[in-house]
Every structure is written in C-alpha cells, then in structure tokens.
Write a protein that holds these residues in place. Structure first.
Motif, PDB file in Angstrom:
ATOM      1  N   ILE A 207      -1.644   6.758  -1.190  1.00 53.38           N
ATOM      2  CA  ILE A 207      -1.365   5.737  -2.208  1.00 53.38           C
ATOM      3  C   ILE A 207      -1.630   4.330  -1.680  1.00 53.38           C
ATOM      4  O   ILE A 207      -1.124   3.943  -0.636  1.00 53.38           O
ATOM      5  CB  ILE A 207       0.082   5.859  -2.742  1.00 53.38           C
ATOM      6  CG1 ILE A 207       0.232   7.197  -3.479  1.00 53.38           C
ATOM      7  CG2 ILE A 207       0.426   4.702  -3.679  1.00 53.38           C
ATOM      8  CD1 ILE A 207       1.591   7.470  -4.031  1.00 53.38           C
ATOM      9  N   ASN A 208      -2.461   3.623  -2.409  1.00 52.42           N
ATOM     10  CA  ASN A 208      -2.640   2.189  -2.168  1.00 52.42           C
ATOM     11  C   ASN A 208      -2.712   1.497  -3.532  1.00 52.42           C
ATOM     12  O   ASN A 208      -2.448   2.134  -4.558  1.00 52.42           O
ATOM     13  CB  ASN A 208      -3.882   1.921  -1.310  1.00 52.42           C
ATOM     14  CG  ASN A 208      -5.162   2.411  -1.957  1.00 52.42           C
ATOM     15  OD1 ASN A 208      -5.192   2.750  -3.152  1.00 52.42           O
ATOM     16  ND2 ASN A 208      -6.226   2.469  -1.194  1.00 52.42           N
ATOM     17  N   LYS A 210      -5.135   0.676  -5.341  1.00 54.65           N
ATOM     18  CA  LYS A 210      -6.132   1.267  -6.246  1.00 54.65           C
ATOM     19  C   LYS A 210      -5.630   2.562  -6.872  1.00 54.65           C
ATOM     20  O   LYS A 210      -5.871   2.834  -8.048  1.00 54.65           O
ATOM     21  CB  LYS A 210      -7.406   1.579  -5.451  1.00 54.65           C
ATOM     22  CG  LYS A 210      -8.458   0.505  -5.530  1.00 54.65           C
ATOM     23  CD  LYS A 210      -9.696   1.032  -4.830  1.00 54.65           C
ATOM     24  CE  LYS A 210     -10.798   0.009  -4.793  1.00 54.65           C
ATOM     25  NZ  LYS A 210     -11.920   0.518  -3.989  1.00 54.65           N
ATOM     26  N   SER A 211      -4.987   3.402  -6.030  1.00 57.69           N
ATOM     27  CA  SER A 211      -4.627   4.737  -6.514  1.00 57.69           C
ATOM     28  C   SER A 211      -3.200   4.819  -7.054  1.00 57.69           C
ATOM     29  O   SER A 211      -2.734   5.896  -7.399  1.00 57.69           O
ATOM     30  CB  SER A 211      -4.818   5.760  -5.389  1.00 57.69           C
ATOM     31  OG  SER A 211      -3.916   5.465  -4.352  1.00 57.69           O
ATOM     32  N   LEU A 214      -2.941   6.388 -10.454  1.00 55.89           N
ATOM     33  CA  LEU A 214      -3.128   7.852 -10.446  1.00 55.89           C
ATOM     34  C   LEU A 214      -1.841   8.562 -10.012  1.00 55.89           C
ATOM     35  O   LEU A 214      -1.503   9.622 -10.549  1.00 55.89           O
ATOM     36  CB  LEU A 214      -4.262   8.220  -9.489  1.00 55.89           C
ATOM     37  CG  LEU A 214      -5.661   8.075 -10.074  1.00 55.89           C
ATOM     38  CD1 LEU A 214      -6.699   8.121  -8.979  1.00 55.89           C
ATOM     39  CD2 LEU A 214      -5.925   9.172 -11.103  1.00 55.89           C
ATOM     40  N   ALA A 215      -1.124   7.958  -9.060  1.00 58.19           N
ATOM     41  CA  ALA A 215       0.162   8.547  -8.636  1.00 58.19           C
ATOM     42  C   ALA A 215       1.145   8.528  -9.795  1.00 58.19           C
ATOM     43  O   ALA A 215       1.881   9.500 -10.028  1.00 58.19           O
ATOM     44  CB  ALA A 215       0.716   7.786  -7.448  1.00 58.19           C
TER      45      ALA A 215
ATOM     46  N   PHE B 185      -9.193  11.012  -2.389  1.00 56.34           N
ATOM     47  CA  PHE B 185      -8.067  10.083  -2.248  1.00 56.34           C
ATOM     48  C   PHE B 185      -7.299   9.985  -3.578  1.00 56.34           C
ATOM     49  O   PHE B 185      -6.067  10.059  -3.610  1.00 56.34           O
ATOM     50  CB  PHE B 185      -8.611   8.710  -1.843  1.00 56.34           C
ATOM     51  CG  PHE B 185      -7.558   7.733  -1.421  1.00 56.34           C
ATOM     52  CD1 PHE B 185      -6.985   7.813  -0.172  1.00 56.34           C
ATOM     53  CD2 PHE B 185      -7.139   6.731  -2.281  1.00 56.34           C
ATOM     54  CE1 PHE B 185      -6.014   6.913   0.225  1.00 56.34           C
ATOM     55  CE2 PHE B 185      -6.166   5.822  -1.895  1.00 56.34           C
ATOM     56  CZ  PHE B 185      -5.604   5.912  -0.643  1.00 56.34           C
ATOM     57  N   GLY B 186      -8.057   9.865  -4.656  1.00 56.20           N
ATOM     58  CA  GLY B 186      -7.456   9.782  -5.994  1.00 56.20           C
ATOM     59  C   GLY B 186      -6.687  11.047  -6.338  1.00 56.20           C
ATOM     60  O   GLY B 186      -5.561  10.985  -6.839  1.00 56.20           O
ATOM     61  N   ALA B 189      -3.457  11.144  -4.477  1.00 57.14           N
ATOM     62  CA  ALA B 189      -2.447  10.262  -5.088  1.00 57.14           C
ATOM     63  C   ALA B 189      -1.821  10.946  -6.297  1.00 57.14           C
ATOM     64  O   ALA B 189      -0.601  10.927  -6.472  1.00 57.14           O
ATOM     65  CB  ALA B 189      -3.103   8.947  -5.499  1.00 57.14           C
ATOM     66  N   PHE B 190      -2.658  11.576  -7.128  1.00 55.48           N
ATOM     67  CA  PHE B 190      -2.160  12.279  -8.320  1.00 55.48           C
ATOM     68  C   PHE B 190      -1.191  13.396  -7.902  1.00 55.48           C
ATOM     69  O   PHE B 190      -0.100  13.533  -8.457  1.00 55.48           O
ATOM     70  CB  PHE B 190      -3.351  12.852  -9.110  1.00 55.48           C
ATOM     71  CG  PHE B 190      -2.950  13.729 -10.258  1.00 55.48           C
ATOM     72  CD1 PHE B 190      -2.567  13.182 -11.480  1.00 55.48           C
ATOM     73  CD2 PHE B 190      -2.925  15.110 -10.111  1.00 55.48           C
ATOM     74  CE1 PHE B 190      -2.170  13.992 -12.529  1.00 55.48           C
ATOM     75  CE2 PHE B 190      -2.535  15.931 -11.155  1.00 55.48           C
ATOM     76  CZ  PHE B 190      -2.161  15.366 -12.378  1.00 55.48           C
ATOM     77  N   LEU B 191      -1.618  14.162  -6.894  1.00 53.13           N
ATOM     78  CA  LEU B 191      -0.805  15.296  -6.425  1.00 53.13           C
ATOM     79  C   LEU B 191       0.525  14.807  -5.842  1.00 53.13           C
ATOM     80  O   LEU B 191       1.570  15.449  -6.042  1.00 53.13           O
ATOM     81  CB  LEU B 191      -1.587  16.092  -5.384  1.00 53.13           C
ATOM     82  CG  LEU B 191      -1.191  17.553  -5.188  1.00 53.13           C
ATOM     83  CD1 LEU B 191      -1.329  18.334  -6.478  1.00 53.13           C
ATOM     84  CD2 LEU B 191      -2.028  18.204  -4.102  1.00 53.13           C
ATOM     85  N   SER B 192       0.484  13.664  -5.133  1.00 49.83           N
ATOM     86  CA  SER B 192       1.725  13.098  -4.579  1.00 49.83           C
ATOM     87  C   SER B 192       2.723  12.837  -5.701  1.00 49.83           C
ATOM     88  O   SER B 192       3.906  13.171  -5.584  1.00 49.83           O
ATOM     89  CB  SER B 192       1.465  11.776  -3.853  1.00 49.83           C
ATOM     90  OG  SER B 192       0.548  11.949  -2.846  1.00 49.83           O
ATOM     91  N   GLY B 193       2.233  12.226  -6.777  1.00 53.77           N
ATOM     92  CA  GLY B 193       3.099  11.938  -7.924  1.00 53.77           C
ATOM     93  C   GLY B 193       3.633  13.214  -8.552  1.00 53.77           C
ATOM     94  O   GLY B 193       4.825  13.330  -8.859  1.00 53.77           O
ATOM     95  N   PHE B 222       7.741   6.427   3.908  1.00 48.43           N
ATOM     96  CA  PHE B 222       6.537   5.653   3.559  1.00 48.43           C
ATOM     97  C   PHE B 222       6.541   4.315   4.306  1.00 48.43           C
ATOM     98  O   PHE B 222       5.552   3.941   4.932  1.00 48.43           O
ATOM     99  CB  PHE B 222       6.510   5.451   2.033  1.00 48.43           C
ATOM    100  CG  PHE B 222       5.371   4.624   1.542  1.00 48.43           C
ATOM    101  CD1 PHE B 222       4.113   5.190   1.400  1.00 48.43           C
ATOM    102  CD2 PHE B 222       5.533   3.284   1.226  1.00 48.43           C
ATOM    103  CE1 PHE B 222       3.043   4.429   0.941  1.00 48.43           C
ATOM    104  CE2 PHE B 222       4.468   2.519   0.767  1.00 48.43           C
ATOM    105  CZ  PHE B 222       3.223   3.092   0.627  1.00 48.43           C
TER     106      PHE B 222
END
Lengths: 232, 250
Positions: A207-208, A210-211, A214-215, B185-186, B189-193, B222
C-alpha cells in the motif's frame, strides 16, 4: 507418527538449504514447512496455525543481494515443532505454549541472521579451493565444491535445528513454570495480534498513495462478500 | 561445433541454475554458481584443455544478480562461447563482460522487484488466504504457483539469452516488467484490504477487544516497518503488548 527429533532436524537441514542455497522453491516458507511438520507428526491444525501466524510478517523483509536479514523460515519451523511437541505432552495450556514457541521462533530468526556470515565465509574457502582446482586443470572439481556448499548449508541447518530445539524445550518449560495456568485464558489475544501484524506487513509491502484506493475497494469487496455470504 | 543446444540442454541449465547461490560469498558472490551452469557445455565449445581452462577462468570472476533471472545471462554466455568456437577470428569477450555487467545489475533490480517483492509475497498471501477457507490447500497452492513462475522464468531466460546473444538486451522489455510489477502491486493492495475484513469475519471475533487488537496491531506493524524496525523486534513488542493487554482486560 511419534515425535522424532532426528527426523525433525534432518528436515530442518532441508529448510536451511531451500532458504538460500539450493532450489529456493519456497518449501522452507513457514506456511509450507510448518504445515509439513504438522502433517508428519499428526497435528496438522497446529502446524498450519503456526505457519499462518508466522508467514506474513517475515515477508516484509526482502532478501536483496548480500543483505543480512532475519530468517523467519528456520525460526517458524522450530516454533511449529516445539508447539506440536509440547501440545502432545501437556493439555490445556495451548496459548502459553503457542506464545512461548512463537517468541522462541522469532528469537531464532534474529539470531540466525548474523550466523549467516560464517556460512558465507566458509563458501569463500570453497571458492578459493575451486580456483586452485581450475589452475591445476581439474574443472570437474567445481561441481564438487558447489555440492559441498549445499551439504554445508544442510549440516548447518541440522545443527541449528537441534541446538534451537533443545534450547526451545528448556525455554518453554521455564515459561510454563513461571506463568501460572490461570493466565491461559488471558492470552487469547495472541492470534489476533499476529494475524494483524501479518496484515500490517502486507500493507507495508503493497500500500502506498497510488494503491490506497485499491485497498479500500478490497475492504468494501470483502465486507460485501461476507454480508452476501451470511445473507444467503 | 558439435551442434546447437536443444531443449534437454536448456533443462540442464535450469537444473544447474538452482545451485546459483550454493557458494554465495562476500568476495565474488555467485561466481562459482555461474560457472557451474556453464560447465557441461565447456567440453563442447573447447576441444583442448587450455581452451576449457580459459572459458572457466573467464566465468569465475565476480558475478551477482537475481538467482531466478540469472539463467538469462548463462544463455547469453553460451551463445558467445558457441560463436567463438565457430568463428575463425574469435569473439570480442570484452563485449560479453560489458553486457554481463550491465544486464546483471538490471536483472537484479527487476528480479528483486518482481520475484522477491511482488510474486513471493503475493503467492504467499494467496496461500494464506486460501488456508483460511480450505486449510491445507493454501500451502499447496502457494508452492505450485510460485514454482510454476520460477521454473518458467528460468527456462524462458536461458532460451531467450542463448537465441538472442548480444541482441538479448533489446529483447528484454523493461517497460513490460514494470507494468507487470505495477499490476501485481495493485492486486496485492486489493487483497490486503479484502483479507483485512476476511480475518475478523472468518475467525468470528465476537468481542470488541479481539477486533480492536487485530486492527491496531496491523496499523502498528505497518508503522514499525516504515520506521525500519526489524520484523523480530516488532513481533516481540506486539506479543508483549498483547500479553499485558490480555492480562488487564480479561
């Protein structure tokens, strides 16, 4: 299968080899190695649990180049072995055993990092011997020294595993002696903490700015998925 | 020349590339591993002992790159050695040295970014997520996906490097690698959420403390990592914090 320290240490050697010497097939990753220990010694649930708890946090460290980083693999492997070994012998102190085993495993991951230097220095001796062999025209000896490197990693792994398991046994006995059994119910937070730490490590990796969106979509998708699942 | 390399030879290189880091050292890093990959083919490209010795010594110098992508450079080296054997005037090996130096650095960056920082965490994360639902299937899936990717990369690398030789650098689409890394990477991030919601639900954290502790430790971890605090230290701090919190609350 009944507990067998020799077999456990031999597999520990394989874990050490797979970590950074040969194959790197990820057999040594906590999720796989700990599950395998559980499968071998008839406690797959506990093996998988330790593997899952210790897998994600250590992914935050990337083994780039010659960087000395903490090796969660061997630590998690020994932790799963200790947890299974003690849960076979003692009933009703699962959380205390789990905490002590994971703390010990985490300590191992920290200790083995500087020890890596010795193995790499030993590799340099092998390289120098290979240099001399080439000068003498014995090219096939290169393969021999290459296999010696793998063998050395295996032996280091077996010895580490044995030492750390023996040490861990004493550590857990000490912890169980010091922590009263009534504390067992007060240690229920260990799993949410380690799972949270794992997710935190993944967030750090993925996560940054940009993403971030998406999170957020992932959170909404997760919530929607489980709402729908509970509804139907 | 005895003959062009076939697919069996490429698989031999792939097998030997698993040994790249077997004698990793602080002086010349992966040099012996690189040489070990070329060894079975030395006899084919040099008929006398002196010639073989020259090839081996040439490849015993410093070498460091990503272990998964290094097979590409082995392919390039094989191409040069074969050309040298076939040509009457010989090949400019300084060109190979320059190419090796340049490519080993670029491949190290790409490999570390793509395989260590993206594919490994992502496949492990997928395995972890699947473990929550289907138990043992998670580790199996993690193992299969990662190894499919790593073997594909090793094989494709040696074939491409060998076929293209000195033109190999033009065939590497660095933009494509960056694009793949970005997509991964995207997805990560989706999977983390998604997993951030999935864990409390699937573990049925009914009481508030467990839920709060889970979310808090994710945030604290984090920030610990952002502050460059090592993973073991972060874990120990969080575990002790959990013990004290549990002792106070329950």
């Amino acid at each position: 299968m009944e507990w067998n320290l020799l077999l456990f240490c031999l597999i520990g050697g394989v874990v050490c080899v797979d970590t950074d010497t040969f194959l790197q097939s990820m057999l040594s990753q906590p999720l796989i190695a700990c599950t395998f220990v559980g499968l071998l010694f008839d406690n797959i649930t506990l093996g998988l649990t330790v593997g899952m708890l210790m897998q994600l946090p250590f992914l935050a460290e990337i083994p780039v180049g010659g960087r000395n980083m903490s090796f969660g693999n061997l630590g998690a492997y020994v932790a799963s072995g200790l947890a299974i070994f003690f849960s076979e012998k003692i009933n009703g102190s699962q959380n205390i055993i789990l905490i002590a085993a994971i703390l010990w495993g985490t300590a191992i991951s920290y200790i083995t990092s500087p020890l890596l230097k010795y193995r790499r220095n030993f590799n340099l001796v092998l390289v120098r011997k290979a240099d001399q062999a080439v000068k003498r025209g014995r090219l096939s000896e290169i393969s021999l020294y290459q296999y010696c490197g793998v063998m050395a990693a295996f032996i280091f792994g077996v010895v580490y595993c044995w030492i750390f398991f023996e040490g861990g046994e004493r550590f857990i006995i000490y912890v169980m002696y010091k922590i009263p059994a009534q504390m067992e119910n007060k240690l229920v937070l260990i799993k949410p903490i380690l799972l949270g730490a794992g997710i935190g490590a993944m967030m750090y990796g993925f996560i940054n700015k940009k993403s971030f969106t998406l999170a957020g979509i992932g959170v909404v998708a997760g919530a929607a998925f489980f709402l729908l699942k509970s509804y139907f | 020349m005895i003959g062009k390399l076939g697919s069996l030879d490429f698989w031999r290189v792939v097998y030997r590339s698993f040994f790249f880091q077997s004698t990793w050292n602080y002086e010349r890093m992966m040099n012996l591993g690189y040489c070990f990959c070329l060894l079975p083919f030395v006899k084919r490209v040099a008929l006398d002992e002196e010639g073989r010795k020259k090839i081996v010594l040439r490849n015993m110098r410093f070498f460091n790159s990503n272990p998964y992508l290094s097979s590409f450079l082995v392919g390039v080296s094989l191409n040069f050695e074969e050309k040298n054997f076939n040509s009457k005037t010989g090949v400019d090996f300084k060109k190979l040295e320059r190419l090796k130096r340049r490519l080993s650095e670029s491949l190290a960056v790409i490999g570390d970014q793509l395989l260590w920082a993206r594919i490994l965490p992502l496949t492990a994360f997928i395995g972890f997520t699947v473990s929550f639902i289907w138990g043992i299937l998670g580790p199996v899936l993690f193992f299969l996906i990662f190894n499919f990717v790593q073997i594909y990369v090793r094989f494709k690398g040696v074939v491409l490097g060998y076929r293209e030789g000195e033109n190999a650098v033009r065939k590497l689409d660095f933009k494509k690698f960056n694009k793949i890394a970005e997509y991964l990477f995207g997805f990560g991030a989706f999977l983390s959420g998604f997993v951030f919601v999935m864990i409390p639900v699937s573990q049925s954290y009914k009481n508030m403390p467990e839920l709060i502790v889970f979310a808090l430790s994710a945030v604290v971890m984090f920030f610990f990592l952002r502050l460059k605090i090592t993973v073991p230290v972060s874990l120990v701090v969080l575990i002790f914090a959990g013990i004290f919190t549990g002792a106070i609350i329950y």
